[in-house]
Design an enzyme around this catalytic site. Structure first.
Site, mmCIF file in Angstrom:
data_model
loop_
_atom_site.group_PDB
_atom_site.id
_atom_site.type_symbol
_atom_site.label_atom_id
_atom_site.label_comp_id
_atom_site.label_asym_id
_atom_site.label_seq_id
_atom_site.Cartn_x
_atom_site.Cartn_y
_atom_site.Cartn_z
ATOM 1 N N ASP A 67 0.823 -1.212 0.000
ATOM 2 C CA ASP A 67 0.000 0.000 0.000
ATOM 3 C C ASP A 67 0.858 1.264 0.000
ATOM 4 O O ASP A 67 2.078 1.205 0.180
ATOM 5 C CB ASP A 67 -0.955 0.002 1.218
ATOM 6 C CG ASP A 67 -0.265 -0.373 2.529
ATOM 7 O OD1 ASP A 67 0.972 -0.291 2.594
ATOM 8 O OD2 ASP A 67 -0.960 -0.744 3.478
ATOM 9 N N ASN A 137 -7.392 -2.273 14.357
ATOM 10 C CA ASN A 137 -8.780 -2.631 14.027
ATOM 11 C C ASN A 137 -8.860 -3.871 13.134
ATOM 12 O O ASN A 137 -9.899 -4.160 12.564
ATOM 13 C CB ASN A 137 -9.499 -1.451 13.365
ATOM 14 C CG ASN A 137 -8.886 -1.070 12.013
ATOM 15 O OD1 ASN A 137 -7.918 -1.682 11.577
ATOM 16 N ND2 ASN A 137 -9.443 -0.064 11.368
ATOM 17 N N GLU A 144 -9.765 -1.727 5.322
ATOM 18 C CA GLU A 144 -10.428 -1.389 6.570
ATOM 19 C C GLU A 144 -11.633 -2.311 6.814
ATOM 20 O O GLU A 144 -12.095 -2.991 5.884
ATOM 21 C CB GLU A 144 -10.886 0.078 6.514
ATOM 22 C CG GLU A 144 -9.741 1.083 6.364
ATOM 23 C CD GLU A 144 -8.965 1.319 7.662
ATOM 24 O OE1 GLU A 144 -8.877 0.407 8.504
ATOM 25 O OE2 GLU A 144 -8.434 2.449 7.827
HETATM 26 C C1 GLP Z 1 -0.561 0.454 8.661
HETATM 27 C C2 GLP Z 1 -0.246 -0.229 7.323
HETATM 28 C C3 GLP Z 1 -0.313 -1.712 7.455
HETATM 29 C C4 GLP Z 1 0.400 -2.069 8.739
HETATM 30 C C5 GLP Z 1 -0.431 -1.653 9.912
HETATM 31 C C6 GLP Z 1 0.285 -1.755 11.234
HETATM 32 O O1 GLP Z 1 -1.589 1.347 8.600
HETATM 33 N N1 GLP Z 1 -1.065 0.139 6.229
HETATM 34 O O2 GLP Z 1 0.249 -2.331 6.314
HETATM 35 O O3 GLP Z 1 0.558 -3.451 8.814
HETATM 36 O O4 GLP Z 1 -0.998 -0.393 9.688
HETATM 37 O O5 GLP Z 1 1.216 -0.744 11.385
HETATM 38 P P1 GLP Z 1 2.301 -0.751 12.561
HETATM 39 O O6 GLP Z 1 3.201 -1.887 12.269
HETATM 40 O O7 GLP Z 1 2.979 0.572 12.445
HETATM 41 O O8 GLP Z 1 1.554 -0.933 13.827
#
Ligand code: GLP
Length: 242
Positions: A67, A137, A144
């Site tokens: 993403d 979430n 989402e």
């Molecule tokens: C982000 C990314 C995800 C990621 C998740 C957890 O928003 N889009 O790909 O796995 O949320 O992020 P973090 O590892 O910083 O907790």
């Protein structure tokens, strides 16, 4: 789906780095699905270390990131382009930049860009190993709660919960982009093997939901129950208590 507690972030990060390393060393043209976020930082560091120690030729490895935020310049320090350069591609410059793909969140037509990215994965794939983190979430990529199981790469409106969770990486919450381009749930499920990493107490509720063994569109990661080859590695804090 198998959930394994490897105790610490370091243990799990090293284990997953070894799995990626093995994949690349056994198949020089491997396709990897890569993730960003705080969860992945140590894993990439271990991977870079393994690559340096063994001087592995990765010039034919092709990577697809999950993403990218909409509206951030690729050079912005919180863009996922910058993240990947910082943690992996600049650290081990033998990666071929024409084979390291991240969606363009600054494209003039975001829907056309999403379709281009989906087509690219379909043409070049399937991905051998897809790495995933998980949102508080239960989101994977930026899919989402409520995302269609059949979704391909698409433009996403981020939820308040994700904007709030990700504001820790920005100066303030207003600076967090409100949209992203993300591989869809069906895109993710096309991978041959999926490895999800989750660390810390804040991820435990989402991981506990996965132990319930059913697909629930309110917990996007639960779609992984529909895939035959999913491994989840957690630390003590993210390990399910129930
Ligand atoms: C982000 C990314 C995800 C990621 C998740 C957890 O928003 N889009 O790909 O796995 O949320 O992020 P973090 O590892 O910083 O907790």
């Amino acid at each position: 789906m198998k959930i394994t507690n490897l105790g610490t972030r370091a243990n799990a990060s090293f284990y997953v780095a070894c799995e990626l390393y093995k994949q690349m060393s056994q198949q020089s043209h491997s396709k990897l699905g890569l993730a960003t976020g705080g969860t992945m930082v140590d894993m990439y560091q271990f991977l870079v270390d393994l690559l340096h120690k063994n001087q592995l030729d990765v010039s034919h490895i092709e990577t697809f990131n999950l993403d990218e935020y909409v509206g951030l310049d690729a050079q912005h320090d919180q863009s996922y382009h910058s993240y990947m350069n910082q943690v992996l591609f600049k650290q081990y410059p033998n990666f071929n930049p024409s084979l390291t793909h991240v969606p363009n969140g600054n494209a003039d037509d975001l829907n056309v860009e999403a379709q281009r990215y989906e087509d690219l994965i379909n043409q070049q794939g399937p991905v051998d190993i897809q790495i995933l983190g998980i949102g508080e979430n239960g989101h994977i990529g930026f899919n989402e709660p409520g995302t269609d199981i059949n979704s391909a790469t698409h433009v996403v409106n981020l939820t308040e919960s994700t904007i709030h969770a990700n504001s820790r990486y920005f100066d303030n919450e207003n600076e967090v982009p409100k949209q992203a381009i993300s591989m869809g749930l069906s895109t993710i499920l096309k991978a041959q093997r999926i490895i999800l990493l989750a660390f810390g107490e804040k991820k435990r509720a989402a991981i506990e939901q996965l132990t319930q063994n059913e697909v629930n569109s309110e917990i996007p990661a639960s779609i992984l129950h529909a895939h035959p080859n999913v491994e989840i590695y957690v630390d003590d804090e993210a390990a399910p208590k129930s």
